[in-house]
Write a protein that holds these residues in place. Structure first.
Motif, short mmCIF file in Angstrom:
data_model
loop_
_atom_site.label_atom_id
_atom_site.label_comp_id
_atom_site.label_asym_id
_atom_site.label_seq_id
_atom_site.Cartn_x
_atom_site.Cartn_y
_atom_site.Cartn_z
N LEU A 64 -5.09 -34.52 -22.33
CA LEU A 64 -3.96 -35.32 -22.84
C LEU A 64 -3.06 -34.46 -23.69
CD1 LEU A 64 -5.64 -38.72 -23.78
CD2 LEU A 64 -3.94 -38.31 -21.98
N ALA A 65 -3.70 -33.63 -24.54
CA ALA A 65 -2.94 -32.79 -25.46
C ALA A 65 -2.14 -31.74 -24.71
CB ALA A 65 -3.90 -32.13 -26.46
N ALA A 66 -2.59 -31.37 -23.50
CA ALA A 66 -1.89 -30.33 -22.75
C ALA A 66 -0.50 -30.80 -22.33
CB ALA A 66 -2.71 -29.93 -21.52
N GLY A 67 -0.33 -32.13 -22.24
CA GLY A 67 1.00 -32.67 -21.95
C GLY A 67 1.50 -32.35 -20.55
N VAL A 68 0.59 -32.10 -19.61
CA VAL A 68 0.99 -31.81 -18.24
C VAL A 68 0.68 -33.07 -17.40
CG1 VAL A 68 0.60 -30.26 -16.27
CG2 VAL A 68 0.31 -29.41 -18.61
N VAL A 69 1.52 -33.33 -16.42
CA VAL A 69 1.28 -34.50 -15.56
C VAL A 69 -0.11 -34.36 -14.93
CG1 VAL A 69 2.08 -35.81 -13.56
CG2 VAL A 69 3.73 -34.69 -15.06
N PRO A 70 -0.97 -35.36 -15.15
CA PRO A 70 -2.34 -35.21 -14.68
C PRO A 70 -2.50 -35.50 -13.19
CG PRO A 70 -2.08 -37.31 -15.80
CD PRO A 70 -0.75 -36.62 -15.86
N GLY A 71 -3.49 -34.84 -12.56
CA GLY A 71 -3.85 -35.10 -11.18
C GLY A 71 -4.96 -36.14 -11.13
N ARG A 72 -5.48 -36.38 -9.91
CA ARG A 72 -6.39 -37.51 -9.74
C ARG A 72 -7.67 -37.39 -10.54
NH1 ARG A 72 -10.18 -36.71 -5.05
NH2 ARG A 72 -10.49 -38.96 -5.07
N TYR A 73 -8.24 -36.19 -10.64
CA TYR A 73 -9.51 -36.09 -11.38
C TYR A 73 -9.30 -36.36 -12.86
CZ TYR A 73 -11.34 -33.95 -7.12
OH TYR A 73 -11.71 -33.70 -5.83
N GLN A 74 -8.16 -35.90 -13.39
CA GLN A 74 -7.89 -36.14 -14.81
C GLN A 74 -7.69 -37.63 -15.08
OE1 GLN A 74 -5.04 -32.92 -16.44
NE2 GLN A 74 -5.14 -32.56 -14.25
N ILE A 75 -7.01 -38.32 -14.15
CA ILE A 75 -6.80 -39.75 -14.35
C ILE A 75 -8.13 -40.50 -14.21
CG2 ILE A 75 -5.55 -41.80 -13.57
CD1 ILE A 75 -3.37 -39.88 -12.49
N LEU A 76 -8.93 -40.12 -13.21
CA LEU A 76 -10.24 -40.75 -13.05
C LEU A 76 -11.11 -40.53 -14.29
CD1 LEU A 76 -11.03 -39.93 -9.30
CD2 LEU A 76 -10.90 -42.22 -10.29
N ALA A 77 -11.02 -39.32 -14.85
CA ALA A 77 -11.78 -39.03 -16.07
C ALA A 77 -11.29 -39.92 -17.22
CB ALA A 77 -11.64 -37.55 -16.43
N ALA A 78 -9.96 -40.09 -17.30
CA ALA A 78 -9.41 -40.93 -18.37
C ALA A 78 -9.89 -42.37 -18.23
CB ALA A 78 -7.88 -40.87 -18.35
N ILE A 79 -9.95 -42.87 -16.98
CA ILE A 79 -10.45 -44.24 -16.75
C ILE A 79 -11.90 -44.34 -17.23
CG2 ILE A 79 -11.14 -45.89 -14.94
CD1 ILE A 79 -8.62 -44.84 -13.35
N ASN A 80 -12.69 -43.32 -16.91
CA ASN A 80 -14.09 -43.32 -17.34
C ASN A 80 -14.21 -43.18 -18.85
OD1 ASN A 80 -16.38 -43.30 -15.12
ND2 ASN A 80 -14.50 -42.48 -14.24
N ALA A 81 -13.23 -42.52 -19.45
CA ALA A 81 -13.25 -42.41 -20.92
C ALA A 81 -13.01 -43.77 -21.55
CB ALA A 81 -12.18 -41.40 -21.38
N VAL A 82 -12.12 -44.58 -20.94
CA VAL A 82 -11.89 -45.93 -21.47
C VAL A 82 -13.18 -46.74 -21.39
CG1 VAL A 82 -10.59 -48.08 -21.17
CG2 VAL A 82 -9.44 -45.88 -20.86
N HIS A 83 -13.84 -46.68 -20.23
CA HIS A 83 -15.07 -47.45 -20.05
C HIS A 83 -16.18 -47.03 -21.01
CE1 HIS A 83 -13.93 -49.88 -16.68
NE2 HIS A 83 -13.62 -48.85 -15.92
N THR A 84 -16.25 -45.74 -21.31
CA THR A 84 -17.36 -45.25 -22.12
C THR A 84 -17.05 -45.24 -23.61
OG1 THR A 84 -16.58 -43.02 -21.61
CG2 THR A 84 -18.46 -43.83 -20.34
N SER A 85 -15.87 -45.75 -23.99
CA SER A 85 -15.54 -45.67 -25.42
C SER A 85 -15.86 -46.96 -26.16
CB SER A 85 -14.05 -45.30 -25.59
OG SER A 85 -13.27 -46.31 -25.04
N VAL A 86 -16.36 -47.98 -25.43
CA VAL A 86 -16.73 -49.22 -26.13
C VAL A 86 -18.22 -49.50 -25.99
CG1 VAL A 86 -14.47 -50.33 -26.05
CG2 VAL A 86 -15.99 -50.54 -24.08
N ARG A 87 -18.79 -50.10 -27.04
CA ARG A 87 -20.22 -50.38 -27.05
C ARG A 87 -20.56 -51.64 -26.27
NH1 ARG A 87 -23.55 -46.63 -27.83
NH2 ARG A 87 -25.10 -48.10 -28.61
N ASP A 88 -19.54 -52.48 -26.05
CA ASP A 88 -19.77 -53.74 -25.35
C ASP A 88 -18.74 -53.84 -24.22
OD1 ASP A 88 -19.68 -56.49 -24.55
OD2 ASP A 88 -20.62 -57.05 -26.46
N SER A 89 -19.21 -54.12 -23.01
CA SER A 89 -18.28 -54.12 -21.87
C SER A 89 -17.16 -55.15 -22.06
CB SER A 89 -19.04 -54.41 -20.57
OG SER A 89 -19.54 -55.72 -20.58
N ARG A 90 -17.43 -56.22 -22.87
CA ARG A 90 -16.40 -57.24 -23.09
C ARG A 90 -15.21 -56.70 -23.87
NH1 ARG A 90 -20.68 -61.66 -25.06
NH2 ARG A 90 -21.42 -59.71 -25.94
#
Lengths: 109, 405
Positions: free
Chosen positions: B277-303
């Motif tokens: 994110l800090a690199a400020g370059v338009v991300p490709g698919r793996y970076q976006i998929l990683a970001a999606i997984n980061a959202v999922h793994t950043s909360v203790r409760d799925s709700r």
């Protein structure tokens, strides 16, 4: 290392004027780059004749050895250091002649 | 460390380097591989008696080099023609690629686009990963003989067509790295959702190998965003592995025991996502998929999942990856925000392209269930079960179907 770049054609006619001009440009690039060995265009498959003289059979058949939708319309023989170089040239060649190109290495003697 | 563990560890950690060093020296993958295998076999014999050498990697390389020279000598005596092919390369060294690392060259050679994708996979696991032929055959559910032939054919093509042992030039690198990442992601996915009735549902050996090789690429190409993105994606996915199967059944993301997740992997994955994110370059698919997984793994409760952020990332992803599988996953996020009716109409439009994909039917089944359309849901579960290859996933789908009542 030599490679055969075969031009794979799947239509009823040979190259048009625009394609011929692009092929001339590509040929010139092969020569100046030191890749050129030999090249040629081939007549239509219906101009082919197949001879089978195994065991002195002396058979002569009108037409190509293989009836298929795709056929060999021409070829380049190039000298290139390795497959990456050959693929790059084939990529440019395919664009120039507007047809598919198969890249095959010659057997090393 | 006992000698057997030391051999196993050296095999795992040093194999690629030994094969790469010998390939560079002898210019022949076959010789390099066989000599490396002989050196490992010699270590198995010698280390218990002689003790583990202080530098196991150097010991393996030296031993393998001797074995290779012995073999060339033997063959020289047998066949003069071979001699010409195998004499040491006296040509001046080729200009180096953007990065000079023997292992990286090996990966790029094994993942050359002129080789069939299956061959690239097999060759990478064998030459770079050091997996045995039976291991690779098992991983991809093919007979060992077929896998052996695939590798033999790939090596023969490399030799006959002269596929160079080289990292591609800077201008060709992005396209070629993409192919390498595809191979590593396939290896990872097979380990993460293994196919086949006789296969363990999870194959940590394969996910571990994929992560190890991706780490290697990242160490060599630290500025390539997609390499970092893929590594982050793998780490954040792997982190959830301890919670993914329970009682032989796959556990959905929402139902997983988040306390069982590997926090060290999550921390590292999040750090890599932030770095991109800090690199400020338009991300490709793996970076976006990683970001999606980061959202999922950043909360203790799925709700607490931030579904609007997940959906925004999927919206970004569908622009760079037009695969219908991505569109399907986007619809799952959409269901969380706009409800199952909206999501189902999106999913149904994908039928023509995804009719043979089990996850398409599983997603439909779930949406239909939520809409109270039990009979249609059951039919969709049936179809998903028929198409699914992973035993734990089949168990999960079967239970869900049977709960429909």
């Amino acid at each position: 290392m030599q490679y055969l770049l075969s031009v794979i054609h799947d239509g009823p006619s040979l190259a048009d004027a625009e394609e011929d001009a692009a092929i001339d440009v590509f040929n010139e690039a092969l020569r100046t780059g030191g890749y050129w060995v030999f090249a040629g265009g081939l007549g239509m498959p219906d101009t082919a004749t197949v001879i089978d003289n195994r065991q002195d059979a002396g058979l002569v058949t009108d037409g190509p050895f293989l009836e298929s939708k795709e056929y060999l319309a021409g070829f380049w023989i190039i000298e290139a250091a390795d497959l990456d170089v050959a693929l790059k040239l084939a990529t440019a060649g395919s664009k120039a002649c507007n047809r598919k190109v198969e890249v095959r290495p010659f057997l090393v003697p | 460390m006992n000698p057997a563990d030391a051999v196993a560890r050296a095999h795992r950690e040093e194999w690629a380097r030994v094969v790469a060093t010998l390939t560079k020296r002898f210019g022949d993958l076959d010789i390099a591989e066989e000599a490396a295998a002989e050196a490992v076999a010699t270590a198995v014999e010698r280390w218990p008696a002689d003790g583990v050498p202080p530098n196991p990697g150097a010991w393996l390389t030296t031993t393998a080099t001797r074995k290779a020279i012995d073999r060339i000598r033997r063959e020289n005596k047998r066949d003069d023609k071979y001699k010409e092919a195998l004499v040491f390369d006296n040509d001046p060294p080729e200009p180096l690629g953007v990065i000079d690392d023997d292992r990286l060259r090996l990966i790029f050679t094994c993942c050359h686009p002129a080789l069939a994708l299956e061959s690239r996979l097999a060759l990478t696991l064998r030459m770079v990963g050091g997996l045995t032929m039976p291991e690779i055959a098992r991983a991809f559910l093919v007979a060992e003989s077929a896998m052996g032939q695939r590798i033999t054919r790939a090596k023969a093509k490399i030799k006959a067509a002269r596929i160079p042992y080289r990292v591609p030039a800077a201008e060709d690198l992005p396209a070629r790295v993409a192919g390498v990442l595809t191979v590593l992601f396939l290896v990872f996915n097979e380990g993460y959702l293994a196919t086949g009735p006789d296969s363990d549902p999870l194959r940590p050996d394969l996910t571990g190998e994929a992560i190890r090789l991706t780490r290697l690429i990242r160490a060599l190409l630290p500025d390539d965003g997609e390499v970092t993105g893929l590594l982050a994606l793998m780490l954040l996915t792997e982190a959830r592995r301890p919670a993914r199967v329970s009682g032989g059944e796959l556990v959905s993301l929402a139902e997983q025991d988040r306390g069982a997740w590997d926090t060290a992997l999550i921390t590292e994955g999040h750090r890599l996502v932030r770095e991109r994110l800090a690199a400020g370059v338009v991300p490709g698919r793996y970076q976006i998929l990683a970001a999606i997984n980061a959202v999922h793994t950043s909360v203790r409760d799925s709700r607490d999942t931030d579904w609007s952020q997940v959906l925004a990332l999927y919206d970004q992803l569908v622009r760079v990856d037009t695969s219908p599988v991505i569109a399907l996953n986007r619809a799952i996020a959409l269901a969380e925000l706009d409800g199952p009716t909206v999501a189902l109409s999106v999913v149904d439009r994908l039928e023509a392209r995804l009719a043979g994909y089990h996850a398409f039917h599983a997603t439909r089944a779930d949406l239909l269930r939520r809409l109270g359309r039990g009979r249609e849901s059951r039919a969709a579960y049936d179809k998903a079960i028929e198409l699914a290859g992973n035993t734990a996933e089949i168990a999960n789908l079967t239970r869900r179907r049977d709960q429909l009542g």
